[in-house]
Each structure stands twice: as C-alpha cells, then as structure tokens.
Scaffold this motif. Structure first.
Motif, PDB file in Angstrom:
ATOM      1  N   ILE A  32       0.791  -1.077   0.054  1.00  0.00           N
ATOM      2  CA  ILE A  32      -0.006  -0.002   0.003  1.00  0.00           C
ATOM      3  C   ILE A  32       0.838   1.256  -0.103  1.00  0.00           C
ATOM      4  O   ILE A  32       1.485   1.608   0.883  1.00  0.00           O
ATOM      5  N   ALA A  46       3.144  -1.279   4.168  1.00  0.00           N
ATOM      6  CA  ALA A  46       1.904  -1.901   4.636  1.00  0.00           C
ATOM      7  C   ALA A  46       1.715  -2.783   3.626  1.00  0.00           C
ATOM      8  O   ALA A  46       1.809  -2.618   2.292  1.00  0.00           O
ATOM      9  N   GLN A  56      -9.176  -9.409   8.978  1.00  0.00           N
ATOM     10  CA  GLN A  56      -8.300  -8.033   8.747  1.00  0.00           C
ATOM     11  C   GLN A  56      -7.792  -8.424   7.179  1.00  0.00           C
ATOM     12  O   GLN A  56      -7.219  -9.462   6.602  1.00  0.00           O
ATOM     13  N   THR A  57      -7.386  -7.387   6.614  1.00  0.00           N
ATOM     14  CA  THR A  57      -7.021  -7.415   4.854  1.00  0.00           C
ATOM     15  C   THR A  57      -5.791  -6.668   4.855  1.00  0.00           C
ATOM     16  O   THR A  57      -5.478  -6.392   3.945  1.00  0.00           O
ATOM     17  N   GLU A  58      -5.007  -5.911   6.049  1.00  0.00           N
ATOM     18  CA  GLU A  58      -4.089  -5.208   5.782  1.00  0.00           C
ATOM     19  C   GLU A  58      -3.144  -5.644   6.861  1.00  0.00           C
ATOM     20  O   GLU A  58      -3.506  -5.983   8.129  1.00  0.00           O
ATOM     21  N   ARG A  82      -1.558  -5.445   1.755  1.00  0.00           N
ATOM     22  CA  ARG A  82      -3.028  -5.677   1.750  1.00  0.00           C
ATOM     23  C   ARG A  82      -3.118  -7.328   0.597  1.00  0.00           C
ATOM     24  O   ARG A  82      -2.631  -7.165  -0.257  1.00  0.00           O
ATOM     25  N   TRP A  83      -4.582  -7.536   1.056  1.00  0.00           N
ATOM     26  CA  TRP A  83      -4.749  -8.746   0.226  1.00  0.00           C
ATOM     27  C   TRP A  83      -6.310  -8.709   0.189  1.00  0.00           C
ATOM     28  O   TRP A  83      -7.087  -8.073   1.000  1.00  0.00           O
ATOM     29  N   THR A  84      -6.946  -9.569  -0.562  1.00  0.00           N
ATOM     30  CA  THR A  84      -8.254  -9.720  -0.995  1.00  0.00           C
ATOM     31  C   THR A  84      -8.605 -10.886  -0.368  1.00  0.00           C
ATOM     32  O   THR A  84      -7.880 -11.971  -0.705  1.00  0.00           O
ATOM     33  N   HIS A  86       0.733   4.199   2.570  1.00  0.00           N
ATOM     34  CA  HIS A  86       0.994   3.743   3.796  1.00  0.00           C
ATOM     35  C   HIS A  86       2.579   3.547   4.251  1.00  0.00           C
ATOM     36  O   HIS A  86       2.835   3.193   5.523  1.00  0.00           O
TER      37      HIS A  86
END
Length: 144
Positions: A63, A73, A127-129, A75-77, A66
């Motif tokens: 990210i 940072a 949580q995704t981050e 992130r994922w789906t 961030h």
C-alpha cells in the motif's frame, strides 16, 4: 448406495458443474409413449453441494500511501470460500538485505515468519492489511 450414502432403487443421474456450497432445488418427472407425469421434488429439498478448498488468493500487494522510511503495509483480498466461510488468512513474510539478492520462494517457505489473521467472531470479517514496522534502508520484503 449412492455417493451421498443414501439407499435408492432405480436410476440416478449426475448433475455436473454445480457451485460448491450452494443449494439447488431439483425436480424430476417420468415420461413414456402415453405421456408425461407431473413434477416431483427430491426427498431432500433443497440439496446443498459440499464445500471445497478455497481458491488460491490473489497476489499480496503493498500500500504505497501507507509506506514510510521504516515501514511498509501489505494488503490482500479475502477469496471466496467455495461454499464455506474463510475463517483465517495465513501470510508468510521475510525481510532480507537488498545486497543479499532476491528472496527465493523455498527460503521464504522454510524461514518466513507466519502471521495468522482470524475471522472476527462479532463481525465475521478478516483483517486485510498488515503493517511491517522497524525496517532498515536497503531491506526487501517478500510475502506469500
């Protein structure tokens, strides 16, 4: 006995290409030279297919907004659960000095740090981050 473990007398048919964990209403009716009977429902209605292993996740991404001098940072789906709820996400990650080259996949699997993100029991979300703090200049991060 059929695949579902139920006794049956007569014929059965396999219905292909159904979605895992979905419910289906199925009806049948016999036909002969004289005519066609009315529709009948299955003994179990609806019929729900079994869940299967979730599909592979899409790639983890950084990210940029961030990122700081000492942290990044990720992130994922969360993927579709193939008929069941995703209960946790496991992430392997590793930090390595840039001068040591790229992190090889097998090294990451062997030596990576595992983070486990559990489903929140109240909201049902995961949580995704994830923030990786305390990085040094010249370090690279690999994650799967």
């Amino acid at each position: 006995r059929g695949q579902a473990g139920l006794r049956y007398n007569g014929f059965y048919c396999m219905v292909p290409s159904l979605t895992p964990g979905k419910s289906y209403y199925i009806k049948a009716r016999p036909c002969n030279r004289v005519g066609t009977a009315g529709w009948t429902q299955c003994l179990v209605d609806p019929i729900t297919t079994l869940a299967t292993t979730p599909p592979r996740m899409e790639a983890i991404e950084s990210i940029p907004e961030h990122r700081t001098a000492q942290s990044i940072a990720l992130r994922w789906t969360v993927p579709w659960g193939n008929g069941d709820t995703i209960r946790r996400i496991e992430i392997l990650w590793m930090v390595q000095d840039l001068e040591d080259g790229n992190v090889e996949y097998q090294t990451l699997i062997r030596n990576g740090k595992k983070e486990i993100f559990q489903q929140d029991p109240e909201t049902g979300t995961i949580q995704t981050e994830f923030l990786l703090p305390k990085l040094q200049p010249g370090q690279v991060v690999a994650a799967v």
